[in-house]
Design an enzyme around this catalytic site. Structure first.
Site, short mmCIF file in Angstrom:
data_model
loop_
_atom_site.label_atom_id
_atom_site.label_comp_id
_atom_site.label_asym_id
_atom_site.label_seq_id
_atom_site.Cartn_x
_atom_site.Cartn_y
_atom_site.Cartn_z
N GLY A 144 37.58 34.86 35.94
CA GLY A 144 36.13 35.01 35.99
C GLY A 144 35.51 34.11 37.04
CG ASP A 185 49.48 29.23 40.80
OD1 ASP A 185 50.17 29.31 41.83
OD2 ASP A 185 48.33 29.68 40.71
#
Length: 947
Positions: free
Chosen positions: A626, A738
């Site tokens: 988002g 990540d």
């Protein structure tokens, strides 16, 4: 259940009926178009038998070579949408029956040996968008009928033997954007009526026999970006109105026999390339300021007089200024390079040969990246006395071409059964894959030197092709007459050794259909060849129609389709029920909400008030989960509010469980969760705000205040401690998966805090005997350049996968480079530099002075972290320990408190205190980086399954 069975059999009957109609029908392609194709085939000579599939069957059902069909019509037939016969060694002629392909949109026979003329009947194909016949042996004139095609977007007839005038009917081509008619024998006057064309972008008419005056009306074209008319025989002067062509990027009138003076071109705000050489222009060079976008100015071989104006000194992108063979006099300017930032492959050529320049300033000392040519000027008579002899040698300006060097690091040979080769840009060293070969030519580039633009080109092309940058490798490039830039590219598959057929066909369609447009600086391109190599047989099989066993395959496909439809129908029903349940669940939030110590539950109204109703001015980033907004709570606390997209919403129970997990993560070097919101079909996470953005921001070449070595080491240590906490102290332990520079955020004191747990995985649980498996088996996710090679190949995620990624971040801190840039991998570049004894040549000079012994230990630690073999890497606890040792090794003069003020001043402090130290190194390497992601752009919530 009976109703479901009934539905199942009804769908079967419908699909079988559909199959019976389509397969048992006499013909699927419009008969008129079938006959036209047979006539086209009979007029072509096909020595390589590429069109053998045209001998039998139906064009659309049997997938004739180069034929693409469209069933979207009002009749019962399929129609030919595209005829793609690029570079098949065809000869013969084009049949008039082409005009019967009434639904054709793309006609491409480029790079063959077809002769004869363009059939006037092509003017009947009102749907035609691309008419592409470049690189053949076509002759005769252009039919007037072509000028009445209402949808024609691109006309490419270049490199033929077409003669006669440009048809006046071309003024009616209201949809045309590209006229590529160069390298023919077109003659006569350019019609002023062409100025009516509302969308024309590129007007390439160079290397023809055009005569008459240059129409002033061409300046009225509202969209024209390139006007290239070199090597024609015009009369008169360059119209003053050409100085009003505001959209123009390139004006090239080389060797056009034009006379008069150079018009004022300062009113063209985006002009990047100007070539008026080899004409009969007179007078002085205008002194008005040109666009700062200018890369190339060639006014050589005219009769220009006066002095060299000072307006050339304010052009930061200038690559070539050629004023050779004119009548210029006075002094050689010594400030033309003052506004240019040199580094990497940036260079400037100043060609002032064969003029009447008499004076060279005493302090004439151009940088090494600047080539000055003064041969043939009176000033060279005193060359020995004024020390400019090296500028007075006769030279030609040659454009740099190149072959890219491949680094293999003693890789084992690739498999020999197909065309495997190493991908030099792969994040995995020595990774074998089968590439596609693509020959492209930039037809009218707006640059003179490609080297500084290679990385921009890679980014531009791969983003348009929807590929990762490491999938593109520029094998070689060479400048050709025009000038045009011919390049051979290799496209490699991602995360795999082979492309699938669908992806190959997509790439070929995108390139051959001109579905992409390169950045303006590169101009228009043309596809010269698309080499399938080892994929040719697979593509042929895909295009060979219904083969042996095909009917059985179709029936199996029908039943599979029926099953899929049934499943889809069932899922649809279940989802409707599920959505009702989810909606009910989300509106009874109190059922699942729980109190979590240290984490506040905010209302939607509080979040809206904090972010000015989620005003776009407060947005600081976005990611797959988002958008992220900067917010100010009622008590004045500044926060980062992450608002989930609709497709990212979870059930409240799962969301609350996730909040519980996040709430357990407490460490100085992790971004803290402050609270959350879960109401009104909204889910938000509220984090502490990081005012100094991401580490990547501060390593960028555009960073105003570069980080000194002390701060970089401090950041590395902080990030390592945060990750060590995730591995060993979090409950349950977590593998980040990540880690990258844009996921390491910096607070007001430049303390590193690890963020973005969106790809995180829980560490493996103990088995029944209390033993850890050591890895999690998972689909490969992460960011190219940071991926652990072994994880990439085996899908086994371990704590050492995070160590590898952090090692790449360490190399970024040391070099300023991005993990993959200009086709180079940071790990391999650093390894090569160390192995060749040139470790300090890659260190980022922007961080200022540093203690070499600390740098050396830091580099070696980073490379140990980036070993291919998992077991050869240190653990995260070892990484932290070694960083602490390096920190203790730091001389006191180098250690500064990592604040914004100290970053700006510490380099001066160190320089003064150790200026006499022989150990001080200050390398002259340049960083090669680009702007990073937005702050919080990648922050996601933890997508894990709690224990």
């Amino acid at each position: 259940m009976p109703e479901a069975q009934a539905l199942f059999f009804v769908v079967i009957l419908v699909l079988l009926s559909f199959y019976n109609v389509r397969v048992s029908g006499a013909q699927s392609t419009d008969p008129a178009e079938v006959n036209a194709l047979r006539a086209i085939r009979s007029s072509l000579v096909d020595p390589m038998n590429h069109l053998h599939t045209w001998n039998s069957g139906d064009p659309c059902l049997a997938n004739w070579a180069g034929i693409f069909c469209d069933a979207m019509s009002n009749d019962s037939y399929q129609h030919i949408r595209e005829l793609q016969l690029l570079k098949l060694n065809l000869s013969g002629s084009l049949a008039p029956e082409l005009g019967h392909l009434s639904h054709l949109k793309i006609f491409d026979v480029m790079w063959n040996k077809i002769n004869g003329s363009i059939p006037k009947e092509m003017g009947n194909i009102t749907t035609l968008k691309l008419l592409l016949v470049s690189g053949n042996q076509l002759s005769g004139s252009i039919p007037e009928e072509i000028g009445y095609l209402p949808n024609l977007d691109r006309l490419q007839i270049d490199q033929n033997q077409i003669s006669g005038p440009i048809p006046k009917s071309f003024a009616n081509l209201s949809s045309i954007k590209h006229f590529h008619m160069n390298n023919n024998s077109l003659s006569g006057q350019i019609s002023p009526e062409l100025s009516r064309l509302p969308l024309l972008l590129h007007f390439l008419m160079d290397n023809n026999n055009l005569t008459g005056y240059l129409p002033p009306e061409l300046s009225e074209m509202p969209k024209l970006k390139i006007l290239q008319l070199d090597n024609n025989n015009f009369s008169g002067s360059i119209p003053d109105s050409y100085g009003n062509m505001r959209p123009l990027l390139k004006l090239s009138l080389r060797n056009c026999s034009v006379k008069g003076t150079i018009p004022d071109l300062s009113g063209i705000p985006q002009l990047g390339y100007l070539d008026l050489s080899w004409n009969q222009l007179e007078g002085s060079i205008p002194t008005n300021k040109l666009s700062t976008n200018v890369t190339t100015i060639d006014l050589s071989h005219n009769f220009l007089n006066g002095t060299i104006p000072s307006n050339f000194s304010g052009l930061p992108n200038l690559q070539l200024l050629s004023l050779a063979n004119n009548l210029l006099y006075g002094s050689v300017p010594s400030n033309l390079w003052d506004n240019i930032t040199f580094g990497g492959n940036r260079s400037l050529v100043l060609d002032f040969q064969s003029n009447s320049l008499t004076t060279v300033p005493d302090a004439f000392d151009p940088p090494t990246n600047v080539t000055v040519l003064l041969h043939g000027n009176p000033a060279c008579a005193y060359a020995d006395r004024i020390n400019i002899a090296n500028f007075c040698q006769p030279q030609l300006v040659n454009k740099a071409s190149g072959n890219t060097t491949r680094l293999t690091f003693n890789c084992s040979p690739c498999p020999a059964d197909v065309d495997y080769e190493y991908n030099p840009s792969s994040p995995i060293p020595c990774f074998c894959a089968v590439p596609l070969g693509v020959d492209l030519r930039l037809k009218s580039p707006g640059i003179s030197d490609f080297r500084p633009y290679i990385y921009d080109f890679e980014i531009n092309l791969t983003s348009l092709l929807k590929l990762f940058v490491y999938q593109l490798y520029i094998d070689r490039y060479i400048w050709e007459n025009g000038p045009r830039l011919n390049m051979h590219l290799r496209l490699f598959p991602s995360n795999s050794s082979l492309f699938n057929v669908t992806e190959i066909l997509r790439l070929r369609r995108v390139l051959s259909g001109w579905e992409i447009t390169l950045s303006d600086v590169f101009g228009p391109y043309e596809l010269l060849n698309f080499t399938l190599g080892s994929y040719a047989n697979e593509i042929h099989d895909r295009s060979s129609g219904i083969s042996k066993g095909g009917i059985v395959g179709i029936l199996m496909g029908v039943f599979a389709g029926v099953t899929a439809l049934s499943v889809i129908f069932t899922v649809f029903i279940m989802r409707r029920r599920s959505r009702k349940g989810l909606s009910s669940e989300r509106h009874s939030l109190s059922k699942f909400s729980i109190k979590i110590d240290g984490v506040k539950c905010f209302t939607f109204e509080e979040m809206a008030l904090a972010t000015d109703n989620f005003n776009s001015s407060t947005q600081v980033g976005q990611g797959g989960y988002g958008n992220v907004y900067k917010g100010i709570l009622a008590d004045g606390t500044v926060v980062a509010v992450k608002r989930a997209h609709e497709e990212s919403l979870q059930g409240s129970k799962e969301f609350c469980t996730e909040i519980e997990l996040l709430s357990r993560l407490h460490h100085r070097n992790l971004v803290s969760l402050i609270g959350y919101c879960d109401e009104q079909d909204e889910q938000m996470l509220v984090y502490e705000f990081m005012p100094n953005g991401t580490l990547r921001d501060h390593l960028s070449a555009k960073s105003v205040v570069p980080l000194n070595f002390s701060t970089r080491l401090h950041i590395a240590l902080g990030a390592a401690k945060g990750i060590l906490y995730l591995h060993t102290e979090a409950d349950p332990p977590i593998f980040h998966r990540d880690i990258k520079a844009s996921n390491i955020l910096l607070d007001s004191k430049f303390i590193a805090k690890v963020a973005d747990f969106g790809l995180s995985k829980l560490a493996p649980e103990q088995n029944i005997e209390g033993i850890f498996s050591g890895y999690v088996s998972t689909v490969v996710k992460g960011t190219p350049g940071y991926l652990d090679p072994e994880y990439f190949l085996t899908h086994k995620l371990t704590d050492r996968s995070d160590v590898y990624s952090l090692g790449v971040v360490f190399l970024e801190l040391l070099t300023g480079m991005k993990p993959i840039a200009h086709g180079k991998n940071i790990v391999r570049e650093a390894s090569l530099a160390c192995h060749s004894g040139k470790m300090f040549s890659i260190i980022d000079s922007r961080m200022g002075p540093y203690p070499p012994e600390c740098i050396e230990q830091f580099v070696l630690l980073a490379l140990r972290c980036c070993q291919d073999e998992t077991d050869a890497r240190p653990s995260m606890s070892e990484v932290v320990r070694e960083l602490e040792i390096i920190w203790k090794m730091m001389p006191e003069a180098y250690i500064t408190t990592p604040t914004e003020e100290s970053i700006a001043t510490s380099s001066d402090k160190v320089s003064k205190s150790v200026s006499k130290s022989s150990a001080l190194r200050n390398p002259n390497s340049s960083s090669n980086v680009s702007t990073s992601d937005d702050v919080y752009s990648g922050m996601h919530t933890v997508s894990v399954t709690p224990r």
